[in-house]
Design an enzyme around this catalytic site. Structure first.
Site, PDB file in Angstrom:
ATOM      1  N   SER A   1       0.823  -1.210   0.000  1.00  0.00           N
ATOM      2  CA  SER A   1       0.000   0.000   0.000  1.00  0.00           C
ATOM      3  C   SER A   1       0.854   1.256   0.000  1.00  0.00           C
ATOM      4  O   SER A   1       2.047   1.226   0.331  1.00  0.00           O
ATOM      5  CB  SER A   1      -0.911   0.013   1.230  1.00  0.00           C
ATOM      6  OG  SER A   1      -0.126   0.005   2.410  1.00  0.00           O
TER       7      SER A   1
ATOM      8  N   THR B   1      -1.816   7.423   6.608  1.00  0.00           N
ATOM      9  CA  THR B   1      -1.525   8.316   7.744  1.00  0.00           C
ATOM     10  C   THR B   1      -0.075   8.215   8.205  1.00  0.00           C
ATOM     11  O   THR B   1       0.339   8.988   9.059  1.00  0.00           O
ATOM     12  CB  THR B   1      -2.441   7.979   8.940  1.00  0.00           C
ATOM     13  OG1 THR B   1      -2.235   6.608   9.305  1.00  0.00           O
ATOM     14  CG2 THR B   1      -3.900   8.187   8.575  1.00  0.00           C
ATOM     15  N   SER B   2       0.702   7.287   7.645  1.00  0.00           N
ATOM     16  CA  SER B   2       2.091   7.099   8.067  1.00  0.00           C
ATOM     17  C   SER B   2       3.034   7.929   7.196  1.00  0.00           C
ATOM     18  O   SER B   2       2.623   8.467   6.162  1.00  0.00           O
ATOM     19  CB  SER B   2       2.467   5.621   7.967  1.00  0.00           C
ATOM     20  OG  SER B   2       2.449   5.207   6.608  1.00  0.00           O
TER      21      SER B   2
ATOM     22  N   THR C   1       5.034   0.929   2.031  1.00  0.00           N
ATOM     23  CA  THR C   1       6.079   0.182   1.323  1.00  0.00           C
ATOM     24  C   THR C   1       6.142   0.596  -0.139  1.00  0.00           C
ATOM     25  O   THR C   1       7.233   0.731  -0.713  1.00  0.00           O
ATOM     26  CB  THR C   1       5.824  -1.330   1.440  1.00  0.00           C
ATOM     27  OG1 THR C   1       5.914  -1.708   2.816  1.00  0.00           O
ATOM     28  CG2 THR C   1       6.846  -2.123   0.646  1.00  0.00           C
TER      29      THR C   1
ATOM     30  N   ASP D   1     -12.585   1.158  11.196  1.00  0.00           N
ATOM     31  CA  ASP D   1     -11.872  -0.026  10.737  1.00  0.00           C
ATOM     32  C   ASP D   1     -12.545  -1.273  11.316  1.00  0.00           C
ATOM     33  O   ASP D   1     -11.987  -1.952  12.183  1.00  0.00           O
ATOM     34  CB  ASP D   1     -10.413   0.043  11.185  1.00  0.00           C
ATOM     35  CG  ASP D   1      -9.501  -0.802  10.311  1.00  0.00           C
ATOM     36  OD1 ASP D   1      -9.971  -1.287   9.274  1.00  0.00           O
ATOM     37  OD2 ASP D   1      -8.322  -0.969  10.672  1.00  0.00           O
TER      38      ASP D   1
END
Length: 497
Positions: free
Chosen positions: A197, A201-202, A206, A259
């Site tokens: 993905s 939010t990070s 990867t 989620d």
């Protein structure tokens, strides 16, 4: 049936097809906003959601937004046929789930089909997601959702078995294990088509990090050719359309931070099934700053993964890992890619914590295949790094994905504007806050600016002296550095005791 003249509106709605009609025309013909109409011409037809406008259009006109007129392949002024149609059948089943009733297999199949066919509005999708969040999903519902996400999406057709894969539920900064695990596994002759993905939010997903080194967007046919050639890949899953229904659900889940467990499980497992994975390792980090806070949560999720994957004949194992602090030194696409290259090249700058974690995970995955005895996998993984086989395979993957196989860590230059964060006192770092570290990295420009990010000199458990550098922030503009300064005035990224 009405005949209206097409007005082209050169704007994307970012969702399902939408058309606009004149308010007076709508009132005369008892058509209301958010209802659906079928629009057709000689060569195509489509169902779209109605928007009402008081002044934008004449009564004999219909406004077609970009998604609509492109699908109809229609030009300005052409006459189209317009017929009011009812709500999709699946809206009844969404209401049923909202009423806390369990959905049958065929009902979930219809919901997924209508999602893929773009027959459900965002409001209806949110209702489905919210009902799953509030009322939960049974194993049977989750299994059905997984099955139909796979059936309605694209699939890889790889003949060489076994096919290996891994997944981390996230929440840990850095942690770029995939980019080391994939070449280790492929160097041993296994097939590992890794779809990853982008960041939501990070500081980096990867796919964002791999894109520093190679292209990550491919068609299914191109992806199959790459994997057949070099045994593995690291690509962006969003470009392949492997799980179209899931992508649409994620789009509405994210803004609300919803989620639902059943949907999360279905999302993850469906994507593994879509690439044909037969053996999968799941990384479940726990910690105060991770998605999973307690061991009990991880054990619960472990059981749910086992139950779901068992229904599809997939062999799996889970590893509960330490998610209390970042993994690796670099945070952000370019800095994480540099860490990976250092590690695979056996450079002393390669982060030991990343090497330790990835060889452990890889070892568990190798043992899962049954080709290696329990307890030997980690040693095999370390050997592939130490003898250079993993690095060689990584360069083959980079080249197959259109990158430069001769790239070196020194070629990756971080942002020119920097800010050093120094220890305010002497002591031991007892908490390196993932959430604050990630917020700082994003303020610096991650992931949109690959050169932005953070380089850690110290991490959890390290001793520091007063005034010693803990990390450096990199950015490509002074404005981003100013944003970082504001965050540091409001919250501390580390605890020193």
């Amino acid at each position: 049936m009405f005949k209206l003249r097409a007005r082209i509106i050169d704007l994307e709605t970012g969702s399902l097809p939408i058309v606009t009609i004149n308010e007076s025309f709508a009132k005369k013909n008892d058509i209301h906003g958010m209802e659906r109409v079928e629009i057709s011409c000689d060569h195509a037809k489509i169902v779209a959601v109605v928007n009402i406008s008081e002044k934008m259009l004449n009564e004999d006109e219909i406004g077609l937004f970009e998604e609509t007129w492109k699908k109809l392949k229609i030009k300005e002024g052409e006459i189209v046929n317009v017929v009011p149609v009812g709500k999709p059948e699946s809206t009844k089943y969404i209401r049923k789930k909202m009423d806390r009733e369990e959905l049958f297999d065929e009902e979930i199949k219809q919901i997924v089909k209508d999602i893929v066919d773009e027959k459900l509005t965002d409001v209806e999708l949110v209702a489905f997601v919210s009902s799953a969040y509030m009322n939960g999903m049974t194993l049977a519902e989750t299994t059905a959702l997984t099955k139909y996400i796979v059936e309605t999406g694209g699939k890889l057709n790889l003949k060489k078995k076994p096919i290996l894969d891994k997944h981390c539920i996230g929440g840990v900064a850095g942690n770029r294990t995939t980019m080391v695990l994939v070449p280790i596994v492929a160097s041993l002759g296994f097939t590992i088509p890794k779809t990853s993905s982008r960041s939501i939010t990070s500081p980096a997903g990867t796919a964002d990090t791999m894109e520093v080194l190679a292209n990550v967007s491919f068609s299914i046919e191109e992806l199959q050719d790459i994997v057949k050639k070099v045994g593995g890949c690291i690509v962006w899953g969003g470009a392949i359309n492997l799980a179209a229904a899931d992508d649409k659900l994620i789009k509405v889940r994210h803004p609300l931070s919803l989620d639902p467990e059943g949907m999360m499980l279905a999302s993850i497992v469906a994507k593994k099934l879509a690439v044909g994975a037969t053996h999968v390792i799941f990384d479940l980090p726990i910690g105060e700053e991770a998605k999973l806070k307690y061991i009990g949560e991880a054990r619960h999720l472990e059981r749910e993964f086992k139950s779901l994957t068992n229904n599809f004949g997939m062999k799996m194992d889970t590893v509960i890992t330490d998610g209390s602090s970042p993994i690796g030194r670099g945070i952000g696409p370019l800095l994480e890619a540099r860490d990976v290259l250092w590690l695979l090249r056996k450079d002393k700058k390669g982060p030991n914590d990343l090497k330790e974690k990835v060889t452990m995970l890889t070892g568990k995955l190798l043992e899962l295949t049954g080709k290696y005895a329990p307890g030997t996998g980690k040693t095999i993984a370390e050997k592939q790094i130490n003898n250079g086989a993993a690095y060689k395979k990584f360069m083959e993957i980079i080249e197959a994905q259109g990158g430069n196989p001769k790239i070196k860590p020194e070629d990756l230059i971080p942002g020119k504007y920097t800010l050093d964060y120094k220890a305010e006192k002497r002591g031991e770092i007892t908490n390196m806050k993932n959430s604050v570290i990630s917020k700082i990295a994003r303020a610096a420009g991650c992931p949109a600016t690959p050169e932005a990010g953070i380089y850690l000199y110290k991490n959890y458990g390290d001793n520091v002296k007063e005034g010693e550098k803990v990390f450096t922030v990199y950015a490509q503009s002074e404005r981003n550095i100013d944003n970082v300064v504001k965050i540091l005035k409001e919250m501390s990224p580390v605890t020193i005791e």
